[in-house]
Design an enzyme around this catalytic site. Structure first.
Site: not given
Ligand code: FES
Ligand code: HEM
Lengths: 426, 172
Positions: B137
């Protein structure tokens, strides 16, 4: 609701059984004589389709269990063995994995049907909430099932989803370790997920029984959203009418289901799940199963961990409050012109979020997911409460019989429906 | 038969409540083993430490080892990486922590390789600060393993470790 015919046993054994356990008259009242509104359309066959899919999942699942090994070093191999060595194993597995997708596809249609026709409104609030509980149990079951083949997506999907609980303040990390039974997703996690994946569908069966019970207390809603007044004029008996119509629905649904099983069995899956789980390497792009994508998009669109997790769960939980958020007195969307527009915007926001959930979490995609997330929640907390106050609805027929006759062009009914004046308030 | 309604709680009421309370405590006590059995078992807890020879890790390289089923990054930092990490004004960080509080010896950064967002493994020598980048993410970590941008709330965790000799480190 009272039935359209009565059950009068003539056979001696049936009489004997009836005096001891009146199960046959109960079944007759529920599935033969049960009064079904005359005006139901094919969107009402999805309840039957869902019941069929639930049974299909249980049957294929029980047989697959006979060949599957829930142990982290053996699970992946046992699934490959099912695909290559077990007689018809490939078909059982494809039927089960695509069956989950079909089940979710059907439940989403079933739920959108309920929203469009206002099926959650009084007196069907409990029926609706039981449906939301079924939906939650289905999501838990689907998620844990996807972990079982122990491929890369199984492992990393399980890691990401169980880590959602670590967002809980103070006790989050302890809860996550407890869920895992270790310090990461590992064999203990796989074992317990398997136990629960076997258990939950039977809990779904139990809640479906309550759901259908509640349905049979209130009676079915219908496309015109008017309550049954005279079962002899407004209804037909469940058998043969609904039984046949549901069978047609199931038959067409089976064509779609079989097309997936036999022609594109891996279309909805992820190629990475044919790589054995590797706890030391995250795949470049983690995506959940398609039916979780809208919620995943909401989770990722919020840059704060706790807020993202709360928004994701809220997107599901808000469904349970629908009966009280929608203030309109007119039940069916058929007579609510403005609601209809917002309904389709809402459907589009759901599909759009699903698309964005599959895209990488960057730039424009994140912004678009934020906008659609606002549209999604706006439908529930702004549009539905306000529409009831301001929308000018169109005339609702006086009864189901009137609605049916008006459509088939009978003269007598025109006068009847004109008699109910347009409503200015919902 | 006359029915006597007493306003005063009777001895029987007391016995009902007391019996019910004991039953409730008993039920709670019976549930606890079921819940607790799901916590990490003795064999999982026993695997709690790992040793590593760090003399073979050249400057600039990150080695990933497995500890308690998860990856640990051992990064031999270059002089520039150390300087970059130390130069940051910690007041600007989402999870403020000085580099010196995260290392025992500046050239060795040892952190758990699990993104504090939802548990993916970040990719080394990537992202804006050339520290780590999480592909899931989009969280970005610097050369001290501190969160700089993205949804992760905390810095990469520093595990308990000790240098047994100059060449050997024990994690856990
Ligand atoms: S940014 Fe969501 S798990 Fe690393
Ligand atoms: C395993 C999943 C489910 C099964 C097997 C199931 C089964 C059924 C059946 C057989 C009916 C009657 C036929 C029909 O009206 O279509 C029904 C009606 C209904 N269901 Fe479900 N259902 C499921 C999930 C859900 C979910 C997730 C919701 C909503 C969140 C829901 C909401 C409703 C409502 C409101 C009705 C009454 C609708 C009406 O008669 O208009 N159901 N369900």
């Amino acid at each position: 609701m009272h039935g359209l015919s009565t059950f009068e046993p003539k056979n001696g054994f049936v009489k004997w059984l009836e005096a001891r356990l009146p199960i046959l008259s109960f079944a007759h009242g529920s599935f033969v004589a049960f009064p079904t509104p005359k005006n139901l359309n094919y969107w009402w066959t999805f309840g039957g389709i869902l019941s069929f899919m639930l049974i299909a999942q249980i049957v294929t699942g029980v047989v697959l269990t006979m060949h599957y090994t829930p142990e982290s070093t053996l699970a992946f191999g046992s699934v490959e063995k099912i695909m290559r060595d077990v007689n018809w194993g490939w078909m059982l597995r494809y039927a089960h994995s695509n069956g989950a997708s079909m089940f979710f596809f059907a439940v989403y249609i079933h739920m959108f049907r309920g929203i469009y026709y206002g099926s959650y409104k009084s007196p069907r609030e409990v029926l609706w909430i039981l449906g939301v509980i079924i939906f939650l149990l289905m999501m838990a079951t689907g998620f844990m099932g996807y972990v079982l083949p122990w491929g890369q997506m199984s492992f990393w999907g399980a890691t990401v989803i169980t880590n959602l609980f670590s967002a809980i303040p103070l006790v989050g990390d302890d809860i996550t370790v407890w869920l895992w039974g270790g310090f990461s997703v590992d064999n203990p996690t796989l074992n317990r997920f398997f136990a629960l994946h076997y258990l939950l569908p039977f809990m779904i069966v139990a809640v479906v029984a309550l759901h259908v019970w509640a349905l049979h207390v209130c009676g079915q809603n219908n496309p015109d959203g008017v309550e049954v007044q005279d079962i002899h004029k407004d209804c037909v008996p469940f058998t043969p009418h609904a039984t046949m119509k549901d069978s047609v629905g199931i038959a067409f649904f089976l064509i779609l289901y079989c097309w997936f099983i036999f022609y594109i069995p891996n279309y909805l899956g992820d190629a990475d799940n044919y790589i054995p789980a590797n706890p030391m390497k995250t795949p470049a792009h983690i995506v959940p199963e398609w039916y979780f994508l809208p919620y995943y998009a909401i989770l990722r669109s919020i840059p704060n961990k706790l807020a993202g997790v709360i928004a994701m769960f809220a997107a599901i939980a808000i469904l349970a409050f629908l009966p009280w958020l929608d203030t309109s007195k007119v039940r069916s969307g058929k007579y609510r012109p403005i609601f209809r527009i917002f309904f389709w915007i809402f459907v589009a926001s759901g599909i759009g979020l699903g698309y964005l959930g599959a895209m990488p979490p960057e730039g424009g995609y994140v912004l678009a997911a934020r906008i659609l997330g606002v549209v999604y929640f706006g439908f529930f907390v702004v549009v539905l409460p306000l529409l009831g106050l301001f929308e000018k609805t169109t005339p609702v027929p006086a009864s189901i019989a009137d609605a049916v006759l008006a459509r088939t062009g009978s003269a007598s009914s025109v006068a009847a429906s004109a008699a109910s004046a347009p409503q200015t308030k919902g | 038969m006359a029915t006597a309604t007493t306003v005063e709680p009777t001895r029987r009421d007391f016995l009902y409540i007391a019996t019910g309370a004991v039953a409730a405590v008993g039920a709670a006590a019976a549930v606890w083993p079921l819940i607790n059995s799901m916590s990490p078992d003795a064999s999982t807890l026993a695997l709690a430490s790992t040793e590593l020879d760090i003399s073979a890790i050249p400057e600039g390289q990150i080695v990933t080892i497995k500890w308690r089923g998860k990856p640990v990054f051992v990064r031999h930092r270059t002089a520039k990486e150390i300087a970059d990490s130390e130069a940051v004004n910690i007041a600007t960080l989402p999870d403020p922590q000085a580099d010196s509080a995260r290392v025992q010896k500046p050239q060795w950064l040892i952190v758990v390789g699990v993104c504090t967002h939802l548990g993916c493994i970040p990719i080394g020598h990537a992202g804006e600060y050339d520290g780590w980048f999480c592909p899931c993410h989009g969280s970005v970590y610097d050369t001290s393993g501190r969160i700089r941008s993205g949804p992760a709330p905390r810095n990469l965790e520093v595990p308990a470790y000790s240098f047994l000799t100059d060449a050997k480190v024990k994690i856990g």
